[in-house]
Design an enzyme around this catalytic site. Structure first.
Site, short mmCIF file in Angstrom:
data_model
loop_
_atom_site.label_atom_id
_atom_site.label_comp_id
_atom_site.label_asym_id
_atom_site.label_seq_id
_atom_site.Cartn_x
_atom_site.Cartn_y
_atom_site.Cartn_z
N HIS A 117 4.26 -2.71 -2.08
CA HIS A 117 4.78 -1.75 -3.06
C HIS A 117 3.59 -0.93 -3.59
CE1 HIS A 117 6.38 -0.58 -7.05
NE2 HIS A 117 7.59 -0.76 -6.53
N ASP A 125 2.08 -10.69 -5.45
CA ASP A 125 3.09 -9.89 -6.14
C ASP A 125 4.43 -10.59 -5.91
OD1 ASP A 125 5.18 -8.18 -6.64
OD2 ASP A 125 4.31 -6.45 -5.63
N GLN A 149 9.79 -9.69 -6.26
CA GLN A 149 11.08 -9.87 -5.59
C GLN A 149 11.31 -11.32 -5.15
OE1 GLN A 149 13.29 -7.61 -5.63
NE2 GLN A 149 12.16 -5.71 -5.96
N LYS A 157 13.90 -7.98 -13.29
CA LYS A 157 14.52 -8.24 -11.99
C LYS A 157 15.13 -9.64 -11.94
CE LYS A 157 11.12 -5.30 -9.63
NZ LYS A 157 11.84 -4.05 -9.43
N CYS A 178 9.34 3.04 -3.49
CA CYS A 178 7.92 2.89 -3.91
C CYS A 178 7.13 2.12 -2.86
CB CYS A 178 7.79 2.22 -5.27
SG CYS A 178 8.65 3.10 -6.57
N1 C6P Z 1 10.42 -2.47 -7.32
C1 C6P Z 1 12.46 -1.49 -6.46
O1 C6P Z 1 13.47 -0.78 -6.57
P1 C6P Z 1 7.64 -3.24 -12.18
O2 C6P Z 1 8.12 -1.84 -12.09
O3 C6P Z 1 6.24 -3.34 -12.70
O4 C6P Z 1 8.59 -4.15 -12.87
O5 C6P Z 1 7.64 -3.80 -10.67
C2 C6P Z 1 6.93 -3.14 -9.67
C3 C6P Z 1 7.16 -3.81 -8.35
C4 C6P Z 1 6.13 -4.50 -7.77
N2 C6P Z 1 6.29 -5.17 -6.62
C5 C6P Z 1 7.46 -5.19 -5.99
C6 C6P Z 1 7.61 -5.98 -4.74
C7 C6P Z 1 8.56 -4.50 -6.52
O6 C6P Z 1 9.72 -4.53 -5.88
C8 C6P Z 1 8.39 -3.77 -7.72
C9 C6P Z 1 9.52 -2.95 -8.28
C10 C6P Z 1 11.63 -1.75 -7.70
O7 C6P Z 1 12.13 -1.97 -5.39
C11 C6P Z 1 11.36 -0.51 -8.47
S1 C6P Z 1 10.27 0.58 -7.62
#
Ligand code: C6P
Length: 424
Positions: A140, A217, A220, A243, A381
């Site tokens: 990401h 990370d 997910q 999430k 993203c």
């Molecule tokens: N992905 C998606 O629609 P934040 O925004 O900080 O809570 O998470 C960022 C992020 C980091 N790593 C992974 C693997 C992610 O999936 C995400 C967030 C969302 O896939 C919004 S772009």
């Protein structure tokens, strides 16, 4: 009101038995019970952000109606109650991911801030020009851009582990990228664009043989499967509450305590110090060192309530049920003519990304919305992943434990309707 807790008290949940009662679970989520554009809402955008049960919104409301005050600062009763609830949430996170101590749990805004924190503290403290940070091709943007910023600041080298055609991670490709200058491995646990589940434990073992620290990370992964940071043996692990049925604007950086203790602060301000004079400041020990200023108090307490909720159902059961949904969804959409699934790794979690011949994903998303079906369309993203598959975007359905097979049927019917509109 019927809720998950009451169900769990009589009989343990089990997938494929009436006791994993998705209808009862859905009653905890008022937002799911509405029509969108005249059709029953089918919410399949959980990877972007999932929905909250009344137990989470209720905990936040309770805080504001009964206990709220600033934390760590007041001798008065409300401040003490709120401080207790905030620190209880830290202990809940500790147990949820099996960290050794609650001091290893740093509250941040989300996964993005957690990774930036590591880059700008651990990274800035330890790395020098020419040192290599290793990421994978499926990351990401939040696990790419912070390292590019550090590259511009320090002259480090950002190296990328190639992925396989099916979107899976290759340990051989990973080993081939390791050099004498590799100083950090930063990889995702589960891909948001493809659903691939990566072999984190194996990667960590290989990295640690060479004394390379590992940041994961877990944005997910944590909402969809049991995560045990001690079993993975990673050095840092990042995730976001929104999430996993918690509030937005709050997340977690887990770090091994001996590493956190050595790290410089991320931001300066109140609550992250022992003593301050104009000449000198003594920083607080972790985790306070990394939590400058008044934090997201209600978010943190809401995250604690979300963890209680998920644990009452059981993360193993959630993983098994969502796996059933993914298998069913994969089977159903695979039969649709002109549809191609993007990301077909053997181990996947909760994400079904696809393109449909001659229909731009954004058009598909709009037609599906007209049918009440919410999915995400775009690059998610993860633009390098789209480049890898030579496509501008995908349509992505992402599942949570409150989704049903009937909703997947509605998704498939809506895709067929879109194909009919485009007539190919
Ligand atoms: N992905 C998606 O629609 P934040 O925004 O900080 O809570 O998470 C960022 C992020 C980091 N790593 C992974 C693997 C992610 O999936 C995400 C967030 C969302 O896939 C919004 S772009």
């Amino acid at each position: 009101m019927q809720n998950v807790r009451e169900h769990n008290m009589s009989t343990p949940f089990s997938v494929n038995t009436p006791v994993f009662d998705v209808d009862a679970i859905r009653k905890d989520f008022p937002i799911l019970h509405q029509e969108v554009r005249g059709k029953p809402l089918v919410y399949l955008d959980n990877a972007a952000s999932s929905q909250r049960p009344v137990q989470v919104t209720g905990a936040i409301q309770h805080l504001y109606h009964h206990d709220y005050a600033n934390i760590h600062r007041g001798v008065h009763t409300l401040s003490q109650r709120t401080t207790q609830a905030y620190e209880d949430a830290r202990v809940k996170v500790q147990h949820f991911i099996n960290a050794s101590s609650e001091r290893e749990i740093v509250f941040v805004r989300g996964t993005t801030e957690a990774i930036n924190l590591v880059a700008q503290t651990f990274g800035r403290d330890r790395l020098q020009a020419g040192d290599e940070v290793l990421i994978s091709h499926m990351e990401h943007h939040s696990n790419i851009v912070p390292w590019q910023i550090l590259r511009d600041q320090l002259g480090i080298v950002l190296k990328v582990i190639p992925i396989r055609e099916d979107g899976s991670f290759s340990l051989d490709n990973f080993k081939a990228q390791l050099t004498e200058r590799t100083r950090l491995l930063s990889v995702m646990h589960v891909s948001n664009a493809l659903g691939t589940v990566n072999p984190i434990k194996e990667m960590t073992a290989i990295a640690h043989e060479r004394d390379i620290p590992v940041l994961v990370d877990g944005a997910q992964a944590v909402p969809h499967m049991p995560v045990d940071v001690r079993e993975l043996d990673c050095d840092f692990y990042a995730f976001s509450a929104h999430k996993m049925s918690g509030p937005s604007g709050i997340g977690v950086l887990y770090g091994k305590l001996d590493l956190l203790k050595q790290m410089s602060p991320y931001q300066g301000g109140g609550d992250m110090i022992e003593t301050v004079t104009f000449e000198n400041t003594v920083y607080a020990e972790p985790p306070a060192r990394f939590e400058a200023g008044t934090p997201n108090i209600s978010g943190t307490i809401g995250l604690g309530a979300a963890i209680d909720y998920l644990q009452t159902i059981g993360m193993e059961k959630i993983a098994a049920y969502e796996n059933e949904l993914l298998t069913y969804g994969t089977e159903i959409v695979s039969k649709i003519p002109g549809l191609r699934i993007i990301g077909t790794a053997e181990k996947k979690a909760s994400v079904l990304s696809f393109v449909v011949k001659d229909i731009h994903p954004h058009d598909l998303g709009t037609i599906l919305d007209n049918e009440g079906v919410a999915i995400r369309t775009g690059h998610h993203c993860a633009q390098p992943v789209m480049d890898f598959f030579n496509i501008p975007a995908t349509a992505r359905a992402s599942f949570a434990f409150y989704n049903t097979k009937e909703e997947i049927d509605q998704l498939a019917a809506a895709i067929l309707k879109a194909i009919d509109i485009f007539k190919f």
